[in-house]
Design a protein around this motif. Structure first.
Motif, PDB file in Angstrom:
ATOM      1  N   GLU A 294       0.741  -1.219  -0.199  1.00  0.00           N
ATOM      2  CA  GLU A 294       0.141  -0.004  -0.005  1.00  0.00           C
ATOM      3  C   GLU A 294       0.857   1.380  -0.208  1.00  0.00           C
ATOM      4  O   GLU A 294       0.518   2.353  -0.696  1.00  0.00           O
ATOM      5  CB  GLU A 294      -0.796   0.102   1.273  1.00  0.00           C
TER       6      GLU A 294
ATOM      7  N   GLU B 159       3.291   1.581  -1.743  1.00  0.00           N
ATOM      8  CA  GLU B 159       3.676   1.840  -3.148  1.00  0.00           C
ATOM      9  C   GLU B 159       2.626   2.309  -4.026  1.00  0.00           C
ATOM     10  O   GLU B 159       2.824   2.266  -5.006  1.00  0.00           O
ATOM     11  CB  GLU B 159       4.971   0.973  -3.604  1.00  0.00           C
ATOM     12  N   GLY B 160       1.524   2.320  -3.355  1.00  0.00           N
ATOM     13  CA  GLY B 160       0.392   2.376  -4.176  1.00  0.00           C
ATOM     14  C   GLY B 160      -0.078   0.959  -5.058  1.00  0.00           C
ATOM     15  O   GLY B 160      -0.730   1.027  -6.068  1.00  0.00           O
TER      16      GLY B 160
END
Length: 309
Positions: A206, A208-209
């Motif tokens: 999350e 790092e998206g």
């Protein structure tokens, strides 16, 4: 109002499900429903909202539950105190842990040092441990993620690096470190939500998206290394597993994960408002006076034993 009604109410409130509560209590569902109805009549207010067969604890039930849990906990503490007083031993101590590998050797040493202590060990996830502490079912939890229940005290026991385990022959075999983005498309072996490994994996991705791709998720953390070794994916494994020499039984290659916070913090947690037996007091002192593990570990090559701690 009697003690049986209160214990039945607590079970129904915990599950918000009559049949599950009846199964735990080993009573017939109609009998349990009648007991709850009598309790509500005695109190003069409904404790649950009913929608068909579904029940939900309402605002009055939530208020009453807090007092019931406190009262039953006091009674259970009194029973344990009496048992300890008449027992020639040290009494019982119960411990819950998310992974047994971490705590088993220490508990074994404690039993050797205090053979009169009755030691019980449970494997639980964070949600279960929070409930067990509130209900007085365990004295201590060795937690790998924060427990936020009321009246809980904790002591940090250790911090350790969490490594990435990959099958031998994998393209990462032999690498010193890797980033999250480099493994974004790799299949992961992990635990179900609620276990610390899954919580950590989701948090790292999350940040790092990204969302991890799961090839397997289960309830047995100890099985992850076996599945990784079999080629079912890669996964996060605590450094203690390599230190304990599990790679001689379940061969995998180890890689450092270049990501902030890729570590596990172990804490000893207990409910400050519950009774602790002499065995429990001695176990707390025993655990907090001994180091569990070290921090970052060098990655060995195939066939080399890990460096001594």
């Amino acid at each position: 109002m009697d003690l049986l009604q209160l214990r039945y109410f607590r079970a129904v409130a915990r599950y918000e499900h009559i049949s599950r509560a009846a199964e735990e209590l080993r009573v017939a569902q109609p009998s349990l429903s009648r007991t709850i109805a009598r309790l509500e009549a005695d109190l003069g207010t409904p404790l649950f909202d009913r929608q068909g067969r579904r029940i939900r604890l309402n605002q009055y039930g939530s208020i009453f539950l807090r007092h019931v849990e406190r009262a039953l906990s006091e009674l259970d503490d009194g029973r344990r105190a009496l048992a300890d007083a008449r027992d020639t031993g040290l009494g019982r101590v119960s411990v819950a842990s998310e992974t047994l590998l971490t705590i088993s050797p220490l508990l074994g040493s404690f039993r050797a040092a205090y053979p009169r202590a009755d030691v019980r060990l449970h494997q639980s996830n964070a949600e279960e441990m929070d409930r067990q502490l509130r209900a007085g079912e365990v004295d201590f939890c060795v937690a790998s993620q924060p427990l936020t229940g009321a009246n809980l005290d904790s002591i940090e026991l250790a911090r350790e690096e969490v490594l990435l385990a990959v099958p031998y022959g994998h393209w990462l075999d032999g690498r010193e470190s890797v980033t999250i983005r480099e493994i974004a498309d790799e299949p992961f072996v992990s635990t179900r939500r609620g276990h610390w490994q899954r919580t950590l994996l989701d948090r790292l991705f999350e940040a790092e998206g990204l969302t991890p791709m799961l090839s397997c998720e289960g309830n047995e953390p100890a099985a992850s290394q076996d599945m990784i070794s079999s080629g079912l994916g890669i996964g996060l494994i605590p450094a203690i597993s390599r230190k304990a020499g599990t790679e001689t039984r379940v061969p995998v290659a180890w890689v450092h994960l270049d990501a902030p916070g890729c570590s596990r913090i172990l804490t000893l947690v207990w409910n400050r408002d519950t009774y602790l037996s002499e065995a429990a007091l001695r176990l707390r002192e025993f655990i907090t006076s001994r180091p569990l593990m070290t921090h970052r570990l060098p990655i060995p090559r195939h066939g080399n034993a890990p460096d001594p701690a």
